[in-house]
Design an enzyme around this catalytic site. Structure first.
Site, short mmCIF file in Angstrom:
data_model
loop_
_atom_site.label_atom_id
_atom_site.label_comp_id
_atom_site.label_asym_id
_atom_site.label_seq_id
_atom_site.Cartn_x
_atom_site.Cartn_y
_atom_site.Cartn_z
N HIS A 91 0.80 -1.13 -0.09
CA HIS A 91 0.10 -0.19 0.04
C HIS A 91 0.87 1.26 -0.01
O HIS A 91 2.03 1.33 0.71
CB HIS A 91 -0.79 -0.13 1.30
N ASP A 125 -14.73 3.02 7.98
CA ASP A 125 -13.80 3.78 7.58
C ASP A 125 -14.10 4.66 6.31
O ASP A 125 -13.80 5.88 6.19
CB ASP A 125 -12.53 2.93 6.97
N ARG A 156 -13.78 13.18 7.55
CA ARG A 156 -12.14 13.76 7.88
C ARG A 156 -11.78 14.76 6.88
O ARG A 156 -11.36 15.72 7.07
CB ARG A 156 -11.36 12.56 8.01
N SER A 191 -6.97 3.58 9.65
CA SER A 191 -7.88 3.72 8.48
C SER A 191 -7.19 2.69 7.39
O SER A 191 -7.80 1.76 6.99
CB SER A 191 -7.78 4.94 7.82
N LYS A 248 -8.26 -1.54 6.45
CA LYS A 248 -8.44 -2.22 5.14
C LYS A 248 -7.40 -3.40 4.69
O LYS A 248 -8.03 -4.24 4.01
CB LYS A 248 -8.41 -1.03 4.13
N1 URA Z 1 -5.20 6.44 3.01
C1 URA Z 1 -6.22 5.82 3.66
O1 URA Z 1 -6.80 4.89 3.25
N2 URA Z 1 -6.59 6.30 4.77
C2 URA Z 1 -6.26 7.53 5.57
O2 URA Z 1 -6.51 7.99 6.49
C3 URA Z 1 -5.09 8.20 4.75
C4 URA Z 1 -4.71 7.61 3.49
#
Ligand code: URA
Length: 408
Positions: free
Chosen positions: A81, A160, A167, A182, A186
């Protein structure tokens, strides 16, 4: 009760798992209003969270949706990621390298919001490329060729998604505990065994300084430990765009060049090799040096590019139809000098104006537009020499070179 919890966090006190669970799930079922959740997020942003609170919030996000299980597919499933940046096409390069070395990658990527597209938008610039594979199709493809890059299957961490949207409009995106829970929720719900995170730092990234990136890195590794998943992180620069290409089709073409062994951009190539070596080292429990040798071999013998072609063909894409706009405009240097700075954020904004990214989820991306840099930071340039080519479709936007380049 709702007010007590907001107050507790405002005073910097620790919330229990039950308190966080009732507050965050209360938001999903309408008992907690947007303005109350906004106040809680701001209190978290200002006062931070303890490790126990972060583990609890990550668990609450994970349990809000599906948790995928690929344990019946043999071998270590490794995921990567990136926290995102301008010209970041590393997934397109790294995943085929890792698969060519025998690793197994099930990568669920997202679309971009703001600036350039996400990995899925980039892949969709290949006409026909399917990004909505079912779990069955993922399994079949991974068993046959060892790699898949697709959009999210199942409903991963849906809480999220709604919290992130809030946010985004309440200036609470940059909270390190919120970013960590967050992203990790995932990744863990996505079913990977081992996870590599590329944390970008700079004006074109979410985080602007290395100390914050290090804090985020430590936190994500701790969350990984809590879930018994090996997590590694790399902190990399995002003050300057990554590579020469910004924009969807242009980035796919640059990724192909790198996979074919073209070494023009040393920073992009070096970063991809480093990330791929980490993933291979995790997959086979070997040293990074040994992994790096494998990476160099598959780039040299053509098997990394072959894996990319296999993936495109499995997912029904037609590389011969990849389209770049024929309308171009050249940005020329106003003077002789050395390029001291190429501003990632300004180029991100320009690519968004050209249509390579979207401001709202409902906007439509133009895959054919973007920017191709002709020179990198540190290179000499003469007055009138081409700094970059702009690929546009609709109207060409106003460009202020001095905002993008510093030449001295
Ligand atoms: N990417 C995400 O998935 N969440 C965040 O809070 C910041 C970047």
């Amino acid at each position: 009760m709702i007010l007590d919890l907001i107050n507790k966090k405002r005073l910097g006190q620790e919330l229990t798992y039950q308190e966080l669970d009732s507050f965050f799930n209360g938001y999903l079922n309408g008992e907690v209003a947007d303005y109350q959740m906004s106040a809680m997020l701001m209190a978290i942003c200002i006062n931070g969270m303890t490790d126990d609170e972060i583990f609890a919030l990550t668990k609450i996000f994970i349990e809000s949706g599906d948790v995928l299980d690929f344990s019946h597919i043999e071998g270590v499933k490794v995921d990567k990621h990136s926290t995102g940046g301008i010209g970041d096409k590393t997934t397109l390069i790294i995943v085929p390298i890792v698969a060519a070395c025998g690793g197994i990658v099930i990568k669920m990527s997202g679309r971009g919001l703001g600036y350039t597209g996400g990995t899925i938008d980039k892949l969709e610039s290949i006409p026909g490329f399917r990004t909505n594979l079912s779990e069955k199709e993922i399994e079949k493809q991974v068993k046959s060729i060892g790699l898949v890059v697709t959009g999210q299957t199942g409903d991963l961490a849906p809480m999220d998604k709604v919290i992130y949207a809030l946010r985004d409009v309440t200036a609470t995106v940059s909270s390190i505990p919120l970013i960590a829970s967050s992203i990790m929720s995932k990744k863990i719900a996505g079913g990977a065994d081992k996870i590599l995170i590329d944390i970008k730092v700079g004006n074109g990234a979410l985080l602007s300084n290395k100390a914050d990136a290090k804090k985020l890195s430590d936190l994500m590794i701790k969350i990984g430990d809590y879930y018994h998943k090996e997590v590694r992180t790399v902190i990399s620069d995002m003050n300057t765009p990554l590579g020469y290409a910004i924009g969807n089709s242009l980035e796919v073409l640059e990724a192909i060049d790198v996979l074919k062994g073209y070494e023009k951009n040393s920073f992009l190539v070096e970063l991809c090799k480093e990330l791929a070596a980490d993933m291979i080292s995790m997959s086979f429990n070997i040293s990074n040096e040994e992994a790096l040798k494998k990476v160099n071999n598959v780039l040299k013998d053509g098997s990394a590019y072959q894996k990319f072609e296999e993936m495109v063909s499995f997912q029904k894409g037609d590389l011969s139809k990849l389209c770049v706009s024929e309308k171009t405009f050249e940005l020329k240097s106003p003077k002789d000098g050395i390029i001291q700075k190429i501003d990632a954020l300004q180029l991100g904004k320009l690519s968004l104006q050209l249509g390579a990214g979207k401001e709202k989820m409902s906007d439509k991306i133009d895959h054919s537009v973007g920017i191709l840099l002709n020179k990198q930071k540190g290179e000499k340039v003469k007055k009138g020499e081409v700094l970059a080519t702009i690929y546009y479709q609709k109207k060409l936007v106003d460009i202020n070179i001095d905002n993008i380049y510093k030449i001295d």
